[in-house]
Enzyme design. Sequence first.
Site, PDB file in Angstrom:
ATOM      1  N   GLN A  47       0.880  -1.293   0.100  1.00  0.00           N
ATOM      2  CA  GLN A  47       0.046   0.149  -0.174  1.00  0.00           C
ATOM      3  C   GLN A  47       0.887   1.211   0.110  1.00  0.00           C
ATOM      4  O   GLN A  47       2.001   1.281   0.626  1.00  0.00           O
ATOM      5  CB  GLN A  47      -0.928  -0.138   1.310  1.00  0.00           C
ATOM      6  N   HIS A  62       1.822   5.970  16.028  1.00  0.00           N
ATOM      7  CA  HIS A  62       0.898   4.822  15.567  1.00  0.00           C
ATOM      8  C   HIS A  62       1.645   3.468  15.355  1.00  0.00           C
ATOM      9  O   HIS A  62       2.779   3.717  15.014  1.00  0.00           O
ATOM     10  CB  HIS A  62       0.041   5.101  14.251  1.00  0.00           C
ATOM     11  N   LYS A  72       7.301   0.665   7.346  1.00  0.00           N
ATOM     12  CA  LYS A  72       7.113   1.925   6.513  1.00  0.00           C
ATOM     13  C   LYS A  72       8.149   2.509   5.962  1.00  0.00           C
ATOM     14  O   LYS A  72       9.339   2.436   6.454  1.00  0.00           O
ATOM     15  CB  LYS A  72       6.231   2.957   7.283  1.00  0.00           C
ATOM     16  N   TYR A 132       4.084   7.391   2.144  1.00  0.00           N
ATOM     17  CA  TYR A 132       4.394   6.245   2.731  1.00  0.00           C
ATOM     18  C   TYR A 132       4.494   5.069   1.786  1.00  0.00           C
ATOM     19  O   TYR A 132       3.371   4.909   1.005  1.00  0.00           O
ATOM     20  CB  TYR A 132       3.340   5.970   3.726  1.00  0.00           C
ATOM     21  N   GLU A 143      -4.327  -1.782  14.260  1.00  0.00           N
ATOM     22  CA  GLU A 143      -3.897  -0.472  14.420  1.00  0.00           C
ATOM     23  C   GLU A 143      -4.252  -0.014  15.712  1.00  0.00           C
ATOM     24  O   GLU A 143      -5.315   0.039  16.191  1.00  0.00           O
ATOM     25  CB  GLU A 143      -4.256   0.565  13.302  1.00  0.00           C
ATOM     26  N   ARG A 167      -8.599  11.123  17.733  1.00  0.00           N
ATOM     27  CA  ARG A 167      -7.923   9.707  17.901  1.00  0.00           C
ATOM     28  C   ARG A 167      -6.692   9.677  18.812  1.00  0.00           C
ATOM     29  O   ARG A 167      -6.495   8.893  19.697  1.00  0.00           O
ATOM     30  CB  ARG A 167      -7.615   8.881  16.847  1.00  0.00           C
ATOM     31  N   ASP A 168      -5.824  10.590  18.414  1.00  0.00           N
ATOM     32  CA  ASP A 168      -4.308  10.604  19.085  1.00  0.00           C
ATOM     33  C   ASP A 168      -4.640  11.414  20.366  1.00  0.00           C
ATOM     34  O   ASP A 168      -4.130  10.816  21.492  1.00  0.00           O
ATOM     35  CB  ASP A 168      -3.430  11.547  18.300  1.00  0.00           C
TER      36      ASP A 168
END
Length: 199
Positions: A47, A62, A72, A132, A143, A167-168
């Site tokens: 990806q 993450h 990555k 990425y 995740e 989220r963070d």
Amino acid sequence: MKFRELSIEGAFEITPQVHGDPRGMFTEWYRFDRLAEVVGHPLNLAQANLSVSSAGVVRGIHFADVPRGQAKYVTCVRGAVLDVMVDLRVGSPTFGRWEGVRLDDVDRRAVYIPEGLGHGFCALSDDATLSYLCSETYNPTAEHAVHPLDPDLGIEWPADIPLLSARDEAAPSLADAIATGLLPDYATCVAFTESLRVN
């Protein structure tokens, strides 16, 4: 293309050769064979992601479950960021250590972040754009995140008021992630990396 191993095992900074003249520039920012030679196995390219952030935005920290994890290969194609990796592998000799590398559209450096490490960055310019290459497709159930401003991590973010996603903001502290068994195990990560080697 030059590879420099960072202080966290398995992580590398890559500096490409940039060719420029009055017409513009050209650089080879990723080489499948060179990376495999250095890290000991090929990067399964599953990806590719593009991320655009305003100055002061902090994204991360993450990480994904191992196995399979998500390695990555990251570069900044526009603007500048401080790219940060954190060793979240419980039992690692460098567990909890973080290291930052400036990625920008001048030197065109990249970083390779293996499975089991946490990743984040702080945008140093508006429209900071990261590209990425990822070894696995996104799997939301695998995740996770650790709060990027956790004082136990002690990351020195270059932003007066870091801008975080919801989220963070809600991510657990390092201590909570340890206590709940959320973090990857070092021995499992090493065994998984070994399984990727081509004999």
